[in-house]
Design an enzyme around this catalytic site. Structure first.
Site, PDB file in Angstrom:
ATOM      1  N   HIS A 170      -0.476  24.452 -24.499  1.00  0.00           N
ATOM      2  CA  HIS A 170       0.315  24.526 -23.252  1.00  0.00           C
ATOM      3  C   HIS A 170       1.816  24.665 -23.527  1.00  0.00           C
ATOM      4  CE1 HIS A 170       0.504  22.641 -18.938  1.00  0.00           C
ATOM      5  NE2 HIS A 170       1.132  23.800 -19.018  1.00  0.00           N
TER       6      HIS A 170
ATOM      7  N   ASP B 271      -5.206  18.452 -20.940  1.00  0.00           N
ATOM      8  CA  ASP B 271      -4.140  19.448 -20.994  1.00  0.00           C
ATOM      9  C   ASP B 271      -4.694  20.827 -21.358  1.00  0.00           C
ATOM     10  OD1 ASP B 271      -1.586  20.364 -20.758  1.00  0.00           O
ATOM     11  OD2 ASP B 271      -0.761  19.215 -22.433  1.00  0.00           O
ATOM     12  N   ARG B 272      -3.983  21.864 -20.924  1.00  0.00           N
ATOM     13  CA  ARG B 272      -4.305  23.241 -21.321  1.00  0.00           C
ATOM     14  C   ARG B 272      -4.092  23.369 -22.836  1.00  0.00           C
ATOM     15  NH1 ARG B 272      -0.715  27.678 -18.333  1.00  0.00           N
ATOM     16  NH2 ARG B 272      -2.408  27.738 -16.820  1.00  0.00           N
TER      17      ARG B 272
ATOM     18  N   THR C 213       6.536  39.530 -18.298  1.00  0.00           N
ATOM     19  CA  THR C 213       6.661  38.101 -17.995  1.00  0.00           C
ATOM     20  C   THR C 213       7.608  37.397 -18.974  1.00  0.00           C
ATOM     21  OG1 THR C 213       5.414  36.028 -18.092  1.00  0.00           O
ATOM     22  CG2 THR C 213       4.542  37.822 -19.374  1.00  0.00           C
ATOM     23  N   ASP C 214       8.160  36.281 -18.540  1.00  0.00           N
ATOM     24  CA  ASP C 214       9.001  35.486 -19.456  1.00  0.00           C
ATOM     25  C   ASP C 214       8.172  34.810 -20.546  1.00  0.00           C
ATOM     26  OD1 ASP C 214       7.737  33.544 -17.878  1.00  0.00           O
ATOM     27  OD2 ASP C 214       9.571  32.478 -17.346  1.00  0.00           O
ATOM     28  N   GLU C 215       6.839  34.787 -20.352  1.00  0.00           N
ATOM     29  CA  GLU C 215       5.994  34.044 -21.306  1.00  0.00           C
ATOM     30  C   GLU C 215       5.978  34.694 -22.691  1.00  0.00           C
ATOM     31  OE1 GLU C 215       2.338  32.516 -19.587  1.00  0.00           O
ATOM     32  OE2 GLU C 215       3.200  32.606 -17.588  1.00  0.00           O
TER      33      GLU C 215
ATOM     34  N   SER D 269      -0.870  39.364 -25.244  1.00  0.00           N
ATOM     35  CA  SER D 269      -1.253  40.701 -24.768  1.00  0.00           C
ATOM     36  C   SER D 269      -0.091  41.354 -24.011  1.00  0.00           C
ATOM     37  CB  SER D 269      -2.513  40.638 -23.898  1.00  0.00           C
ATOM     38  OG  SER D 269      -2.250  39.981 -22.674  1.00  0.00           O
ATOM     39  N   LYS D 270       0.662  40.569 -23.250  1.00  0.00           N
ATOM     40  CA  LYS D 270       1.825  41.136 -22.533  1.00  0.00           C
ATOM     41  C   LYS D 270       2.910  41.529 -23.536  1.00  0.00           C
ATOM     42  CE  LYS D 270       2.512  41.521 -18.628  1.00  0.00           C
ATOM     43  NZ  LYS D 270       2.188  42.605 -17.660  1.00  0.00           N
TER      44      LYS D 270
ATOM     45  N   TYR E 211      -2.807  35.436 -23.215  1.00  0.00           N
ATOM     46  CA  TYR E 211      -2.170  36.225 -22.151  1.00  0.00           C
ATOM     47  C   TYR E 211      -0.801  36.727 -22.593  1.00  0.00           C
ATOM     48  CZ  TYR E 211       0.771  36.994 -17.993  1.00  0.00           C
ATOM     49  OH  TYR E 211       1.663  37.524 -17.088  1.00  0.00           O
TER      50      TYR E 211
ATOM     51  N   TYR F  91     -13.127  23.565 -14.072  1.00  0.00           N
ATOM     52  CA  TYR F  91     -12.823  22.182 -13.713  1.00  0.00           C
ATOM     53  C   TYR F  91     -14.032  21.256 -13.723  1.00  0.00           C
ATOM     54  CZ  TYR F  91      -8.297  24.107 -12.472  1.00  0.00           C
ATOM     55  OH  TYR F  91      -7.085  24.731 -12.517  1.00  0.00           O
TER      56      TYR F  91
HETATM   57  P1  NAD Z   1      -2.687  39.502 -10.154  1.00  0.00           P
HETATM   58  O1  NAD Z   1      -3.696  38.982 -11.109  1.00  0.00           O
HETATM   59  O2  NAD Z   1      -2.531  38.861  -8.819  1.00  0.00           O
HETATM   60  O3  NAD Z   1      -2.965  41.049  -9.877  1.00  0.00           O
HETATM   61  C1  NAD Z   1      -3.316  41.950 -10.871  1.00  0.00           C
HETATM   62  C2  NAD Z   1      -3.850  43.216 -10.229  1.00  0.00           C
HETATM   63  O4  NAD Z   1      -4.192  44.139 -11.283  1.00  0.00           O
HETATM   64  C3  NAD Z   1      -5.126  42.998  -9.401  1.00  0.00           C
HETATM   65  O5  NAD Z   1      -5.020  43.666  -8.164  1.00  0.00           O
HETATM   66  C4  NAD Z   1      -6.229  43.598 -10.255  1.00  0.00           C
HETATM   67  O6  NAD Z   1      -7.301  44.125  -9.492  1.00  0.00           O
HETATM   68  C5  NAD Z   1      -5.469  44.699 -11.013  1.00  0.00           C
HETATM   69  N1  NAD Z   1      -6.121  45.032 -12.285  1.00  0.00           N
HETATM   70  C6  NAD Z   1      -6.530  44.172 -13.251  1.00  0.00           C
HETATM   71  N2  NAD Z   1      -7.117  44.842 -14.254  1.00  0.00           N
HETATM   72  C7  NAD Z   1      -7.049  46.173 -13.931  1.00  0.00           C
HETATM   73  C8  NAD Z   1      -7.485  47.354 -14.561  1.00  0.00           C
HETATM   74  N3  NAD Z   1      -8.112  47.329 -15.754  1.00  0.00           N
HETATM   75  N4  NAD Z   1      -7.243  48.545 -13.963  1.00  0.00           N
HETATM   76  C9  NAD Z   1      -6.624  48.584 -12.746  1.00  0.00           C
HETATM   77  N5  NAD Z   1      -6.214  47.481 -12.093  1.00  0.00           N
HETATM   78  C10 NAD Z   1      -6.425  46.284 -12.671  1.00  0.00           C
HETATM   79  O7  NAD Z   1      -1.324  39.508 -10.970  1.00  0.00           O
HETATM   80  P2  NAD Z   1       0.174  39.224 -10.477  1.00  0.00           P
HETATM   81  O8  NAD Z   1       0.425  37.777 -10.542  1.00  0.00           O
HETATM   82  O9  NAD Z   1       0.424  39.967  -9.231  1.00  0.00           O
HETATM   83  O10 NAD Z   1       0.994  39.893 -11.682  1.00  0.00           O
HETATM   84  C11 NAD Z   1       1.328  41.269 -11.634  1.00  0.00           C
HETATM   85  C12 NAD Z   1       2.121  41.621 -12.871  1.00  0.00           C
HETATM   86  O11 NAD Z   1       3.300  40.822 -12.958  1.00  0.00           O
HETATM   87  C13 NAD Z   1       1.344  41.380 -14.184  1.00  0.00           C
HETATM   88  O12 NAD Z   1       1.649  42.425 -15.065  1.00  0.00           O
HETATM   89  C14 NAD Z   1       1.906  40.053 -14.680  1.00  0.00           C
HETATM   90  O13 NAD Z   1       1.840  39.982 -16.091  1.00  0.00           O
HETATM   91  C15 NAD Z   1       3.341  40.130 -14.186  1.00  0.00           C
HETATM   92  N6  NAD Z   1       3.993  38.829 -13.930  1.00  0.00           N
HETATM   93  C16 NAD Z   1       3.377  37.895 -13.139  1.00  0.00           C
HETATM   94  C17 NAD Z   1       4.041  36.692 -12.876  1.00  0.00           C
HETATM   95  C18 NAD Z   1       3.421  35.646 -11.966  1.00  0.00           C
HETATM   96  O14 NAD Z   1       3.989  34.560 -11.837  1.00  0.00           O
HETATM   97  N7  NAD Z   1       2.325  35.902 -11.293  1.00  0.00           N
HETATM   98  C19 NAD Z   1       5.300  36.451 -13.420  1.00  0.00           C
HETATM   99  C20 NAD Z   1       5.883  37.436 -14.222  1.00  0.00           C
HETATM  100  C21 NAD Z   1       5.224  38.621 -14.458  1.00  0.00           C
HETATM  101  P1  TYD Z   2       0.005  28.683 -13.609  1.00  0.00           P
HETATM  102  O1  TYD Z   2       0.218  28.755 -12.141  1.00  0.00           O
HETATM  103  O2  TYD Z   2      -1.362  28.941 -14.160  1.00  0.00           O
HETATM  104  O3  TYD Z   2       1.088  29.653 -14.284  1.00  0.00           O
HETATM  105  P2  TYD Z   2       1.520  29.807 -15.852  1.00  0.00           P
HETATM  106  O4  TYD Z   2       0.488  29.185 -16.704  1.00  0.00           O
HETATM  107  O5  TYD Z   2       1.573  31.294 -16.007  1.00  0.00           O
HETATM  108  O6  TYD Z   2       2.859  29.140 -15.961  1.00  0.00           O
HETATM  109  O7  TYD Z   2       0.440  27.247 -14.105  1.00  0.00           O
HETATM  110  C1  TYD Z   2       1.744  26.737 -13.821  1.00  0.00           C
HETATM  111  C2  TYD Z   2       1.859  25.398 -14.503  1.00  0.00           C
HETATM  112  O8  TYD Z   2       0.966  24.488 -13.868  1.00  0.00           O
HETATM  113  C3  TYD Z   2       1.450  25.423 -15.976  1.00  0.00           C
HETATM  114  O9  TYD Z   2       2.287  24.558 -16.707  1.00  0.00           O
HETATM  115  C4  TYD Z   2       0.039  24.903 -15.972  1.00  0.00           C
HETATM  116  C5  TYD Z   2       0.016  23.945 -14.791  1.00  0.00           C
HETATM  117  N1  TYD Z   2      -1.273  23.832 -14.089  1.00  0.00           N
HETATM  118  C6  TYD Z   2      -1.811  22.558 -13.824  1.00  0.00           C
HETATM  119  O10 TYD Z   2      -1.223  21.510 -14.180  1.00  0.00           O
HETATM  120  N2  TYD Z   2      -2.999  22.495 -13.159  1.00  0.00           N
HETATM  121  C7  TYD Z   2      -3.693  23.615 -12.756  1.00  0.00           C
HETATM  122  O11 TYD Z   2      -4.804  23.482 -12.174  1.00  0.00           O
HETATM  123  C8  TYD Z   2      -3.115  24.899 -13.022  1.00  0.00           C
HETATM  124  C9  TYD Z   2      -3.824  26.157 -12.617  1.00  0.00           C
HETATM  125  C10 TYD Z   2      -1.897  24.954 -13.676  1.00  0.00           C
END
Ligand code: NAD
Ligand code: TYD
Length: 351
Positions: free
Chosen positions: A293, A289-290, A134-136, A162-163, A159, A350
């Site tokens: 954040h 706020d988170r 992730t970019d985070e 850990s990434k 998060y 919430y």
């Molecule tokens: P998600 O939470 O939708 O899916 C994660 C999947 O991993 C789920 O199917 C879950 O069951 C499985 N999983 C979790 N723990 C596990 C374990 N211990 N063993 C086996 N399977 C397990 O996540 P996502 O949004 O699809 O993200 C997928 C990947 O992409 C992640 O590595 C995330 O860090 C990365 N990523 C996500 C985003 C985003 O915007 N969602 C952006 C950049 C990178």
């Molecule tokens: P999110 O979708 O959780 O992705 P990330 O935290 O990985 O960027 O959140 C996107 C943005 O939206 C983030 O700045 C937090 C904000 N946010 C809210 O304002 N309200 C919400 O209920 C959630 C889940 C996120």
């Protein structure tokens, strides 16, 4: 014709993973695709119903934190390559309980690296370990500049820490044991099948049900959004054309303040649901706020665009409309995932 490969894709029942699995199963009939997923609250096999019965697709229910099991999975299926997506992925959950993130994201990744190294011993140059990140990991930007592949890591949430740790282990295995690896770091994804705890699907769901739209702080935080299928296409390109042990940033050059996204969604939903213009905006509620954040994420995706020829296929407005249409057409999917465990979590977050 593509070589025969037995590719282990982890996290394939999740949001991004399901789109990657579909793309690989349908595009590469000579590859055997193994979808390994433990089916946490975020994993949903319904996402892949259309692939059931396909000859080149196998689902394996397994937890990546189980080292012995990972060795067995590699050995019994002759795994030749890995695309690793399984992770705990939600920042708010990581703030509530960081430990689960260390087990899955750090230890789970190291278990897979160990299993790959053992399975591929003596022929490491023939196999690839692709880690999806992730970019985070780069931290938070002020109002100027972009994340480059060379930007120093500065993770700010449990998060992203850990990434970042898992990325470091992947690079350490490449350096120390000469495992062939590649890493991509992508910006925020949106699209069909995203679990409705993340901003966009949460708002679509709440607008539909006339529930408050919780905007953290003043809604001024900025994210760079990419349609999930464009991320899956980028993963395909990096897997096949990426250079060994390189990093590729993936993003849409598409920055939005949270409040502007929520307002846009309200407009789209008013139209789709036949509500008077401005009706859904009344649901916007500014909440606490988170913690910690991150202000802004912005990816410079020039490297993957110039070196590997990838580019996003969809404009944001078009992608957002497709996403809204998908959620409106898949009410049953939403109902099932918003019951039970998700509901408990939602109430805690919430209340
Ligand atoms: P998600 O939470 O939708 O899916 C994660 C999947 O991993 C789920 O199917 C879950 O069951 C499985 N999983 C979790 N723990 C596990 C374990 N211990 N063993 C086996 N399977 C397990 O996540 P996502 O949004 O699809 O993200 C997928 C990947 O992409 C992640 O590595 C995330 O860090 C990365 N990523 C996500 C985003 C985003 O915007 N969602 C952006 C950049 C990178
Ligand atoms: P999110 O979708 O959780 O992705 P990330 O935290 O990985 O960027 O959140 C996107 C943005 O939206 C983030 O700045 C937090 C904000 N946010 C809210 O304002 N309200 C919400 O209920 C959630 C889940 C996120």
């Amino acid at each position: 014709m593509a070589d025969k490969k037995n590719i282990l894709i982890t996290g394939g029942a999740g949001f991004i993973g399901s789109h990657v699995i579909r793309l690989f199963v349908n595009s590469y009939p000579d590859y055997q695709i193994y979808n390994l997923d433990s089916l946490t609250y975020a994993g949903n096999l319904e996402n892949l119903k259309d692939l059931e019965g396909k000859q080149n697709y196998t689902f394996i229910k397994a937890d990546i934190t189980d080292q012995d099991l990972m060795h067995r999975v590699f050995n019994e299926n002759g795994i030749t390559d890995v695309i690793h997506l399984a992770a705990e992925s939600h920042v708010d959950r990581s703030i509530a309980d960081p430990t689960a993130f260390i087990y899955t994201n750090v230890i789970g990744t190291v278990n897979l690296l160990n299993a790959a190294r053992k399975q591929w011993e003596g022929k490491l140059d023939q196999h690839l370990f692709y880690h999806v990140s992730t970019d985070e990991v780069y931290g938070s930007l002020d109002n100027g500049g972009y994340f480059l592949e060379t930007t120093p890591y500065d993770p700010q949430s449990p998060y992203s820490a850990s990434k970042a740790s898992s990325d470091h282990f992947v690079r350490a295995f490449a350096n120390t044991y000469k495992l062939r690896t590649v890493i991509s770091n992508c910006s925020n994804n949106y699209g069909p099948n995203q679990f409705p705890e993340k901003l966009i699907p949460l708002c679509i769901h709440n607008i539909k049900h006339n529930k408050p739209l919780p905007v953290y702080g003043k809604g001024e935080n900025v994210r760079d959004w990419l349609f999930v299928i464009d991320h899956a296409r980028a993963i395909d390109v990096v897997f096949h054309k990426g250079k060994d042990n390189e990093t590729y940033n993936i993003g849409g050059f598409n920055e939005w303040k949270n409040i502007d996204i929520v307002r846009t969604l309200c407009k789209v939903m008013d139209k789709k649901m036949g509500r008077p213009e401005g009706e859904s905006e009344k649901l916007i509620t500014f909440v606490k706020d988170r913690a910690g954040h991150d202000l802004r994420y912005a990816i410079d995706a020039n490297k993957i665009m110039k070196e590997l020829g990838w580019e996003p296929s969809l404009q944001f407005e078009e992608g957002l409309e497709k996403t809204v249409d998908w959620y409106l057409a898949n009410e049953e999917w939403l109902q099932r995932v918003t019951s039970g465990a998700y509901q408990d979590y939602y109430d805690k977050q919430y209340s």
